[in-house]
Scaffold this motif. Structure first.
Motif, PDB file in Angstrom:
ATOM      1  N   ALA A   1       0.838  -1.202   0.000  1.00  0.00           N
ATOM      2  CA  ALA A   1       0.000   0.000   0.000  1.00  0.00           C
ATOM      3  C   ALA A   1       0.872   1.250   0.000  1.00  0.00           C
ATOM      4  N   VAL A   2       0.293   2.319  -0.517  1.00  0.00           N
ATOM      5  CA  VAL A   2       0.971   3.608  -0.573  1.00  0.00           C
ATOM      6  C   VAL A   2       0.037   4.658   0.012  1.00  0.00           C
ATOM      7  N   LEU A   3       0.585   5.541   0.857  1.00  0.00           N
ATOM      8  CA  LEU A   3      -0.168   6.683   1.381  1.00  0.00           C
ATOM      9  C   LEU A   3       0.193   7.908   0.569  1.00  0.00           C
ATOM     10  N   TYR A   4      -0.801   8.742   0.291  1.00  0.00           N
ATOM     11  CA  TYR A   4      -0.532   9.999  -0.382  1.00  0.00           C
ATOM     12  C   TYR A   4      -1.612  11.008  -0.029  1.00  0.00           C
ATOM     13  N   SER A   5      -1.283  12.270  -0.149  1.00  0.00           N
ATOM     14  CA  SER A   5      -2.243  13.352   0.069  1.00  0.00           C
ATOM     15  C   SER A   5      -2.652  13.891  -1.287  1.00  0.00           C
ATOM     16  N   GLN A   6      -3.948  14.040  -1.465  1.00  0.00           N
ATOM     17  CA  GLN A   6      -4.461  14.575  -2.721  1.00  0.00           C
ATOM     18  C   GLN A   6      -5.118  15.919  -2.439  1.00  0.00           C
ATOM     19  N   THR A   7      -4.732  16.932  -3.195  1.00  0.00           N
ATOM     20  CA  THR A   7      -5.274  18.265  -2.985  1.00  0.00           C
ATOM     21  C   THR A   7      -6.657  18.394  -3.612  1.00  0.00           C
TER      22      THR A   7
ATOM     23  N   GLY B   1      -4.835  -1.432  -7.239  1.00  0.00           N
ATOM     24  CA  GLY B   1      -4.813  -0.092  -7.822  1.00  0.00           C
ATOM     25  C   GLY B   1      -5.933   0.810  -7.333  1.00  0.00           C
ATOM     26  N   THR B   2      -6.679   0.363  -6.336  1.00  0.00           N
ATOM     27  CA  THR B   2      -7.794   1.166  -5.809  1.00  0.00           C
ATOM     28  C   THR B   2      -7.316   2.082  -4.688  1.00  0.00           C
ATOM     29  N   SER B   3      -7.931   3.258  -4.601  1.00  0.00           N
ATOM     30  CA  SER B   3      -7.604   4.220  -3.549  1.00  0.00           C
ATOM     31  C   SER B   3      -8.801   4.408  -2.636  1.00  0.00           C
ATOM     32  N   VAL B   4      -8.518   4.508  -1.343  1.00  0.00           N
ATOM     33  CA  VAL B   4      -9.550   4.718  -0.330  1.00  0.00           C
ATOM     34  C   VAL B   4      -9.112   5.875   0.546  1.00  0.00           C
ATOM     35  N   ARG B   5     -10.023   6.805   0.789  1.00  0.00           N
ATOM     36  CA  ARG B   5      -9.700   7.906   1.683  1.00  0.00           C
ATOM     37  C   ARG B   5      -9.674   7.392   3.121  1.00  0.00           C
TER      38      ARG B   5
ATOM     39  N   TYR C   1      -5.057   9.528   1.447  1.00  0.00           N
ATOM     40  CA  TYR C   1      -5.567   8.335   0.773  1.00  0.00           C
ATOM     41  C   TYR C   1      -4.585   7.189   0.922  1.00  0.00           C
ATOM     42  N   ARG C   2      -5.137   5.968   0.856  1.00  0.00           N
ATOM     43  CA  ARG C   2      -4.333   4.742   0.868  1.00  0.00           C
ATOM     44  C   ARG C   2      -4.633   3.999  -0.424  1.00  0.00           C
ATOM     45  N   LYS C   3      -3.598   3.744  -1.191  1.00  0.00           N
ATOM     46  CA  LYS C   3      -3.765   3.045  -2.466  1.00  0.00           C
ATOM     47  C   LYS C   3      -3.249   1.623  -2.335  1.00  0.00           C
ATOM     48  N   ASP C   4      -4.098   0.668  -2.677  1.00  0.00           N
ATOM     49  CA  ASP C   4      -3.722  -0.742  -2.684  1.00  0.00           C
ATOM     50  C   ASP C   4      -2.891  -0.987  -3.932  1.00  0.00           C
TER      51      ASP C   4
ATOM     52  N   GLY D   1      -5.910   3.751  12.107  1.00  0.00           N
ATOM     53  CA  GLY D   1      -5.587   2.415  11.650  1.00  0.00           C
ATOM     54  C   GLY D   1      -5.294   2.449  10.158  1.00  0.00           C
ATOM     55  N   ALA D   2      -4.476   1.544   9.668  1.00  0.00           N
ATOM     56  CA  ALA D   2      -4.148   1.510   8.240  1.00  0.00           C
ATOM     57  C   ALA D   2      -5.392   1.280   7.388  1.00  0.00           C
ATOM     58  N   ASP D   3      -6.445   0.768   8.012  1.00  0.00           N
ATOM     59  CA  ASP D   3      -7.713   0.564   7.308  1.00  0.00           C
ATOM     60  C   ASP D   3      -8.650   1.768   7.448  1.00  0.00           C
ATOM     61  N   GLY D   4      -8.204   2.824   8.144  1.00  0.00           N
ATOM     62  CA  GLY D   4      -9.017   4.025   8.321  1.00  0.00           C
ATOM     63  C   GLY D   4      -9.847   4.046   9.599  1.00  0.00           C
ATOM     64  N   ARG D   5      -9.756   3.012  10.398  1.00  0.00           N
ATOM     65  CA  ARG D   5     -10.554   2.932  11.635  1.00  0.00           C
ATOM     66  C   ARG D   5      -9.843   3.600  12.808  1.00  0.00           C
ATOM     67  N   ASN D   6     -10.631   4.039  13.762  1.00  0.00           N
ATOM     68  CA  ASN D   6     -10.162   4.597  15.033  1.00  0.00           C
ATOM     69  C   ASN D   6      -9.214   5.792  14.882  1.00  0.00           C
TER      70      ASN D   6
END
Length: 168
Positions: free
Chosen positions: A56-62, A77-81, A70-73, A120-125
């Protein structure tokens, strides 16, 4: 002769006071202030963090004056905020060494102070680990993931450590 020693002590003391006063004035005049020099800007394009296993890759999108994390798998190739803030600047994200958590800086506006958050890496908590009264930047996990190190901006930049409750 005694008067000469006293006079030279007085002259040296006055010179020291003048030098100290000049230093204080220089620090006040040239030290970074929150009003002008320390502003938050959307992160540079291409600023990324890769997970420890590379999946996974973390990035900030303006988006306008804001930037969101965002976290990109890598495989899909999918991105999740990862966050749910409606505005502000989310930047400087990094993974914990075990890949379970993400730490990042968040500022509600370019003129506000940055707060360090852990999610969390999954966006939780998601939760803030620093207060709104300090300006906390450049967060990273310690090698054993038991602490988060960050720079705190006051008159001088200082390194602080915080032990998040979510660390492994």
């Amino acid at each position: 002769m005694r008067t000469g020693k006293i006079l030279s002590i007085v002259v040296v003391s006055l010179a020291c006071i003048i030098v100290i006063a000049a230093c204080v004035i220089a620090v006040i005049a040239f030290a970074p202030s929150r009003i002008g020099a320390q502003q938050n800007f959307a992160p540079a394009e291409g600023q990324q963090a890769v997970s420890p296993v590379g999946d996974a890759v973390l990035y900030s999108q303006t988006s306008g004056d804001s930037s969101f994390l965002y976290r990109k798998d890598s495989a899909k190739g999918t991105s999740v905020r990862l966050t749910s803030a409606s505005g502000g600047i989310e930047s400087e994200a990094s993974f914990s060494h075990n890949g379970k958590f993400v730490v990042y800086s968040y500022a509600s506006s370019p003129d506000s102070k940055s707060v360090v958050w852990v999610v969390g890496a999954d966006g939780r908590n998601p939760h803030a680990i620093t207060g709104k009264d300090e300006d906390a930047l450049h967060p990273v996990f310690s090698p054993d993931d038991s602490k988060v190190y960050y720079a705190r901006v006051k008159l001088y930049r200082t390194l602080f450590a915080y032990r998040p409750s979510c660390a492994a």
